[in-house]
Design a protein around this motif. Structure first.
Motif, PDB file in Angstrom:
ATOM      1  N   MET A  99     -94.708 -27.392  70.572  1.00 45.79           N
ATOM      2  CA  MET A  99     -94.193 -26.059  70.247  1.00 45.79           C
ATOM      3  C   MET A  99     -92.755 -26.148  69.751  1.00 45.79           C
ATOM      4  O   MET A  99     -92.376 -25.460  68.790  1.00 45.79           O
ATOM      5  CB  MET A  99     -94.298 -25.137  71.465  1.00 45.79           C
ATOM      6  CG  MET A  99     -95.735 -24.759  71.799  1.00 45.79           C
ATOM      7  SD  MET A  99     -95.904 -23.881  73.370  1.00 45.79           S
ATOM      8  CE  MET A  99     -95.054 -22.371  73.026  1.00 45.79           C
ATOM      9  N   GLN A 100     -91.948 -26.995  70.383  1.00 43.40           N
ATOM     10  CA  GLN A 100     -90.559 -27.151  69.939  1.00 43.40           C
ATOM     11  C   GLN A 100     -90.497 -27.788  68.551  1.00 43.40           C
ATOM     12  O   GLN A 100     -89.711 -27.357  67.708  1.00 43.40           O
ATOM     13  CB  GLN A 100     -89.774 -27.983  70.951  1.00 43.40           C
ATOM     14  CG  GLN A 100     -89.467 -27.188  72.200  1.00 43.40           C
ATOM     15  CD  GLN A 100     -88.789 -28.011  73.272  1.00 43.40           C
ATOM     16  OE1 GLN A 100     -88.987 -29.221  73.357  1.00 43.40           O
ATOM     17  NE2 GLN A 100     -88.005 -27.353  74.104  1.00 43.40           N
ATOM     18  N   ARG A 101     -91.330 -28.797  68.302  1.00 44.01           N
ATOM     19  CA  ARG A 101     -91.359 -29.424  66.965  1.00 44.01           C
ATOM     20  C   ARG A 101     -91.744 -28.403  65.890  1.00 44.01           C
ATOM     21  O   ARG A 101     -91.114 -28.316  64.842  1.00 44.01           O
ATOM     22  CB  ARG A 101     -92.351 -30.598  66.941  1.00 44.01           C
ATOM     23  CG  ARG A 101     -91.764 -31.929  67.313  1.00 44.01           C
ATOM     24  CD  ARG A 101     -92.683 -33.091  66.953  1.00 44.01           C
ATOM     25  NE  ARG A 101     -94.009 -32.985  67.563  1.00 44.01           N
ATOM     26  CZ  ARG A 101     -94.316 -33.350  68.814  1.00 44.01           C
ATOM     27  NH1 ARG A 101     -93.385 -33.843  69.591  1.00 44.01           N
ATOM     28  NH2 ARG A 101     -95.546 -33.222  69.264  1.00 44.01           N
ATOM     29  N   GLN A 102     -92.785 -27.630  66.173  1.00 43.67           N
ATOM     30  CA  GLN A 102     -93.257 -26.666  65.176  1.00 43.67           C
ATOM     31  C   GLN A 102     -92.264 -25.526  64.963  1.00 43.67           C
ATOM     32  O   GLN A 102     -92.081 -25.065  63.835  1.00 43.67           O
ATOM     33  CB  GLN A 102     -94.640 -26.130  65.570  1.00 43.67           C
ATOM     34  CG  GLN A 102     -95.734 -27.170  65.530  1.00 43.67           C
ATOM     35  CD  GLN A 102     -95.882 -27.829  64.173  1.00 43.67           C
ATOM     36  OE1 GLN A 102     -95.739 -27.192  63.130  1.00 43.67           O
ATOM     37  NE2 GLN A 102     -96.163 -29.131  64.174  1.00 43.67           N
ATOM     38  N   SER A 103     -91.612 -25.083  66.019  1.00 42.76           N
ATOM     39  CA  SER A 103     -90.629 -24.008  65.839  1.00 42.76           C
ATOM     40  C   SER A 103     -89.404 -24.529  65.085  1.00 42.76           C
ATOM     41  O   SER A 103     -88.812 -23.804  64.273  1.00 42.76           O
ATOM     42  CB  SER A 103     -90.239 -23.379  67.173  1.00 42.76           C
ATOM     43  OG  SER A 103     -89.528 -24.286  67.973  1.00 42.76           O
ATOM     44  N   GLN A 104     -89.020 -25.786  65.323  1.00 35.56           N
ATOM     45  CA  GLN A 104     -87.926 -26.384  64.551  1.00 35.56           C
ATOM     46  C   GLN A 104     -88.323 -26.509  63.081  1.00 35.56           C
ATOM     47  O   GLN A 104     -87.516 -26.285  62.184  1.00 35.56           O
ATOM     48  CB  GLN A 104     -87.546 -27.760  65.120  1.00 35.56           C
ATOM     49  CG  GLN A 104     -86.820 -27.706  66.436  1.00 35.56           C
ATOM     50  CD  GLN A 104     -85.476 -27.007  66.336  1.00 35.56           C
ATOM     51  OE1 GLN A 104     -84.859 -26.937  65.287  1.00 35.56           O
ATOM     52  NE2 GLN A 104     -85.025 -26.447  67.450  1.00 35.56           N
ATOM     53  N   ARG A 105     -89.571 -26.881  62.850  1.00 35.72           N
ATOM     54  CA  ARG A 105     -90.071 -26.983  61.475  1.00 35.72           C
ATOM     55  C   ARG A 105     -90.015 -25.620  60.781  1.00 35.72           C
ATOM     56  O   ARG A 105     -89.586 -25.504  59.631  1.00 35.72           O
ATOM     57  CB  ARG A 105     -91.500 -27.519  61.495  1.00 35.72           C
ATOM     58  CG  ARG A 105     -92.098 -27.718  60.148  1.00 35.72           C
ATOM     59  CD  ARG A 105     -93.467 -28.417  60.265  1.00 35.72           C
ATOM     60  NE  ARG A 105     -94.167 -28.295  59.027  1.00 35.72           N
ATOM     61  CZ  ARG A 105     -95.264 -27.582  58.853  1.00 35.72           C
ATOM     62  NH1 ARG A 105     -95.824 -26.944  59.849  1.00 35.72           N
ATOM     63  NH2 ARG A 105     -95.829 -27.505  57.668  1.00 35.72           N
ATOM     64  N   MET A 106     -90.449 -24.576  61.487  1.00 29.06           N
ATOM     65  CA  MET A 106     -90.394 -23.224  60.915  1.00 29.06           C
ATOM     66  C   MET A 106     -88.954 -22.812  60.627  1.00 29.06           C
ATOM     67  O   MET A 106     -88.667 -22.211  59.590  1.00 29.06           O
ATOM     68  CB  MET A 106     -91.062 -22.223  61.855  1.00 29.06           C
ATOM     69  CG  MET A 106     -92.579 -22.350  61.883  1.00 29.06           C
ATOM     70  SD  MET A 106     -93.355 -21.267  63.097  1.00 29.06           S
ATOM     71  CE  MET A 106     -92.826 -19.667  62.555  1.00 29.06           C
TER      72      MET A 106
END
Length: 121
Positions: A99-106
């Motif tokens: 979730m942290q990786r994907q939110s950083q990506r967004m």
């Protein structure tokens, strides 16, 4: 002093296309292009690009507005994710990390869109 259009036409073979307001209706933008088709003959092509320019501006505005609007909810998501401690719930660790990786990506995508928007304007 020659008119801007006359100066542009005098540029001859090296002239770049020109975008200019229509002399009959300033709400219309014309794209003018000189095309040589023999040694002494030229073709002047005039194209109404008003709608195209309007759509391009709408696209730029949309990208800028959406990017700004996405920043706030992403900040909230980051805040809540930072509050969750994977050490307290080891079985959640992979889920929280993803979730942290994907939110950083967004967030990076939104920042890229904002940068693009600033560069275009």
């Amino acid at each position: 002093q020659p008119l801007p259009l006359a100066r542009w036409m005098a540029g001859g073979r090296t002239v770049e296309p020109l975008e200019t307001p229509s002399p009959l209706d300033t709400s219309i933008t014309l794209s003018l292009r000189l095309i040589p088709y023999s040694e002494h003959l030229w073709l002047l092509v005039a194209r109404d690009v008003s709608r195209l320019l309007q759509l391009e501006q709408m696209r730029r505005d949309f990208v800028a507005n959406v990017s700004h609007e996405l920043r706030t909810p992403l900040t909230v998501v980051h805040g809540y994710l930072d509050m969750l401690d994977a050490a307290e719930h080891p079985d959640w660790a992979p889920i929280l990390a993803e979730m942290q990786r994907q939110s950083q990506r967004m967030t990076q995508l939104v920042e890229d869109l904002l940068t693009l928007s600033r560069l275009e304007s």
